[in-house]
Design a protein around this motif. Structure first.
Motif, PDB file in Angstrom:
ATOM      1  N   PRO A 317       0.801  -1.226   0.000  1.00 39.49           N
ATOM      2  CA  PRO A 317       0.000   0.000   0.000  1.00 39.49           C
ATOM      3  C   PRO A 317       0.830   1.271   0.000  1.00 39.49           C
ATOM      4  O   PRO A 317       0.329   2.334  -0.363  1.00 39.49           O
ATOM      5  N   ASP A 318       2.090   1.157   0.377  1.00 37.17           N
ATOM      6  CA  ASP A 318       2.955   2.350   0.354  1.00 37.17           C
ATOM      7  C   ASP A 318       3.518   2.621  -1.035  1.00 37.17           C
ATOM      8  O   ASP A 318       4.225   3.599  -1.251  1.00 37.17           O
ATOM      9  N   GLY A 319       3.229   1.712  -1.986  1.00 37.47           N
ATOM     10  CA  GLY A 319       3.680   1.914  -3.357  1.00 37.47           C
ATOM     11  C   GLY A 319       5.145   1.658  -3.574  1.00 37.47           C
ATOM     12  O   GLY A 319       5.703   2.059  -4.597  1.00 37.47           O
ATOM     13  N   ALA A 320       5.797   0.974  -2.633  1.00 34.36           N
ATOM     14  CA  ALA A 320       7.247   0.775  -2.732  1.00 34.36           C
ATOM     15  C   ALA A 320       7.630  -0.213  -3.816  1.00 34.36           C
ATOM     16  O   ALA A 320       8.754  -0.202  -4.293  1.00 34.36           O
ATOM     17  N   VAL A 321       6.701  -1.083  -4.193  1.00 32.54           N
ATOM     18  CA  VAL A 321       7.006  -2.094  -5.201  1.00 32.54           C
ATOM     19  C   VAL A 321       6.003  -1.981  -6.329  1.00 32.54           C
ATOM     20  O   VAL A 321       4.806  -1.871  -6.109  1.00 32.54           O
ATOM     21  N   ARG A 322       6.475  -2.009  -7.553  1.00 32.89           N
ATOM     22  CA  ARG A 322       5.606  -1.956  -8.718  1.00 32.89           C
ATOM     23  C   ARG A 322       5.483  -3.362  -9.309  1.00 32.89           C
ATOM     24  O   ARG A 322       6.330  -4.228  -9.081  1.00 32.89           O
ATOM     25  N   ALA A 323       4.450  -3.592 -10.084  1.00 33.98           N
ATOM     26  CA  ALA A 323       4.255  -4.897 -10.711  1.00 33.98           C
ATOM     27  C   ALA A 323       5.456  -5.271 -11.560  1.00 33.98           C
ATOM     28  O   ALA A 323       5.879  -6.422 -11.600  1.00 33.98           O
ATOM     29  N   ALA A 324       6.030  -4.278 -12.231  1.00 35.32           N
ATOM     30  CA  ALA A 324       7.171  -4.569 -13.092  1.00 35.32           C
ATOM     31  C   ALA A 324       8.381  -5.019 -12.299  1.00 35.32           C
ATOM     32  O   ALA A 324       9.317  -5.598 -12.842  1.00 35.32           O
ATOM     33  N   ALA A 325       8.358  -4.751 -11.002  1.00 36.06           N
ATOM     34  CA  ALA A 325       9.499  -5.131 -10.171  1.00 36.06           C
ATOM     35  C   ALA A 325       9.320  -6.506  -9.548  1.00 36.06           C
ATOM     36  O   ALA A 325      10.065  -6.882  -8.668  1.00 36.06           O
ATOM     37  N   LEU A 326       8.314  -7.249  -9.996  1.00 37.72           N
ATOM     38  CA  LEU A 326       8.030  -8.558  -9.424  1.00 37.72           C
ATOM     39  C   LEU A 326       8.143  -9.665 -10.466  1.00 37.72           C
ATOM     40  O   LEU A 326       7.169 -10.334 -10.788  1.00 37.72           O
ATOM     41  N   PRO A 327       9.322  -9.881 -11.006  1.00 38.90           N
ATOM     42  CA  PRO A 327       9.460 -10.923 -12.029  1.00 38.90           C
ATOM     43  C   PRO A 327       9.560 -12.325 -11.454  1.00 38.90           C
ATOM     44  O   PRO A 327       9.365 -13.304 -12.168  1.00 38.90           O
ATOM     45  N   GLY A 328       9.888 -12.413 -10.160  1.00 36.88           N
ATOM     46  CA  GLY A 328      10.181 -13.727  -9.595  1.00 36.88           C
ATOM     47  C   GLY A 328       9.164 -14.188  -8.568  1.00 36.88           C
ATOM     48  O   GLY A 328       8.532 -13.392  -7.867  1.00 36.88           O
ATOM     49  N   ILE A 329       9.025 -15.497  -8.466  1.00 35.70           N
ATOM     50  CA  ILE A 329       8.059 -16.098  -7.571  1.00 35.70           C
ATOM     51  C   ILE A 329       8.432 -15.863  -6.109  1.00 35.70           C
ATOM     52  O   ILE A 329       7.560 -15.731  -5.247  1.00 35.70           O
ATOM     53  N   GLU A 330       9.720 -15.785  -5.806  1.00 33.64           N
ATOM     54  CA  GLU A 330      10.138 -15.599  -4.422  1.00 33.64           C
ATOM     55  C   GLU A 330       9.731 -14.229  -3.889  1.00 33.64           C
ATOM     56  O   GLU A 330       9.435 -14.081  -2.701  1.00 33.64           O
ATOM     57  N   GLU A 331       9.711 -13.223  -4.749  1.00 32.72           N
ATOM     58  CA  GLU A 331       9.287 -11.899  -4.305  1.00 32.72           C
ATOM     59  C   GLU A 331       7.798 -11.884  -3.977  1.00 32.72           C
ATOM     60  O   GLU A 331       7.362 -11.274  -3.005  1.00 32.72           O
ATOM     61  N   TRP A 332       7.002 -12.584  -4.783  1.00 30.19           N
ATOM     62  CA  TRP A 332       5.580 -12.723  -4.465  1.00 30.19           C
ATOM     63  C   TRP A 332       5.417 -13.403  -3.103  1.00 30.19           C
ATOM     64  O   TRP A 332       4.632 -12.963  -2.266  1.00 30.19           O
TER      65      TRP A 332
END
Length: 342
Positions: A317-332
């Motif tokens: 909710p703080d907007g620190a991570v964008r969808a484009a910055a989530l290429p990997g399953i471990e980050e999810w």
């Protein structure tokens, strides 16, 4: 877990026995795996009068890379005797062979509530002692060649295992880790890989403690915080929170637009999850989102990118991570496990 009323295999019991010891048991002092690491007393298949397997037991010329902890989802019996431990091992084997039509007990080892350790699938003990091969089990689809499966007698949704069972589990895990070079951080629960309640909420919550204690037995204490790791949250009817809202957006991205992204795992969400599981032919069609459905949801291609972005926003909710910055399953996994609510 082992439950003959369930729609699938549920859970297994298993055990260890060192052959050639008097009465089917081996004294801990005689089972040293190395400095400070000893095998617990283990009861082999012959000692608890297991049936012979119906086919050749598959043995792989490779070491397993993790340990998966289960509970049997059976009653928390007060009989802690050896006879009770042998009885439950035989009942599980009968269920697996006669109703599941497996070649033998599914798990590699079982630990009774009384702290007796039993070999489950034949050959598991001798192969473990060798330290270079692995007996393929049937305790967790997709992990049976990769992982040693340990069943713990009982149901641990709200209660934790009794002390004697816990201590044997710790010692067995330490011995397995020593024999195969497995890191204690690679001790996980069944729900990490499947959509299941196993090994129970209360038991799963103390797996970080198990990893830490195993590391201590091995003489290699874990750095602060290392015993806890990112894991897929298990969502079910009644769950609430950001992880639920993210799942709802991901379901909508997959075309299940009847779901309202309200952060509550309501009846519509359960129905959508079941439909998604049916379409993807997951092992269980049960409306739970766990270690099998989450990876499918977060790696799906060709969905609504807008809904995926909203799923990310629900978790950040703080907007620190964008969808484009989530290429990997471990980050999810990391973002999802950060939501404290079940």
């Amino acid at each position: 877990m082992w439950d003959p009323t369930a729609t699938r295999r549920t859970v297994l019991l298993a055990g260890l026995v060192l052959t050639g010891a008097i009465g089917g048991l081996i004294r801990p002092a005689e089972a040293s795996a190395g400095p400070g690491v000893k095998s617990p007393p283990i009861m082999g298949c012959g000692a608890w009068r297991a049936r012979e397997p119906s086919d050749v037991i598959p043995v792989w010329d490779r070491r397993p890379v993790r340990i998966i902890v289960h509970h049997t989802a059976t009653p928390n019996v007060e009989d802690l005797s050896r006879n009770a431990a042998e009885f439950v091992a035989r009942k599980i084997q009968d269920f697996h062979m006669d109703q599941r039509h497996w070649i033998d007990t599914g798990q590699n080892f079982t630990i009774s509530r009384g702290g007796y350790v039993l070999e489950g699938r034949h050959r598991s003990l001798d192969v473990l002692r060798g330290g270079t091969q692995h007996v393929e089990g049937a305790h967790c689809t997709g992990q049976n060649v990769e992982a040693v499966g340990i069943e713990n007698e009982g149901t641990y949704s709200t209660l934790t295992p009794p002390d004697q069972q816990w201590e044997r589990l710790r010692d067995l895990c330490a011995y397995i880790c020593h024999q195969y070079g497995i890191e204690p951080t690679e001790i996980g629960g069944h729900r990490d890989f499947k959509d299941t309640l196993c090994p129970g909420d209360a038991f799963y919550a103390i797996l970080p403690r198990l990893r830490g204690e195993v590391a201590d037995v091995l003489g290699e204490p874990l750095p602060e915080g290392a015993a806890r790791r990112a894991s897929w949250p298990l969502l079910r009817s009644g769950s609430e929170g950001r992880a639920v809202q993210a799942a709802q957006h991901l379901l909508r991205a997959a075309g299940l637009t009847d779901v309202e992204p309200n952060g509550r795992f309501d009846e519509r969400t359960v129905a959508a999850v079941r439909a998604y599981q049916q379409a993807h032919r997951t092992e269980e069609i049960n409306g739970l989102i766990g270690g099998e459905t989450w990876p499918l949801l977060v790696t799906a291609q060709g969905g609504d990118d807008g809904e995926v972005a909203l799923a990310v926003r629900a978790l950040t909710p703080d907007g620190a991570v964008r969808a484009a910055a989530l290429p990997g399953i471990e980050e999810w996994k990391r973002l999802l496990s950060a939501d404290p609510r079940p």
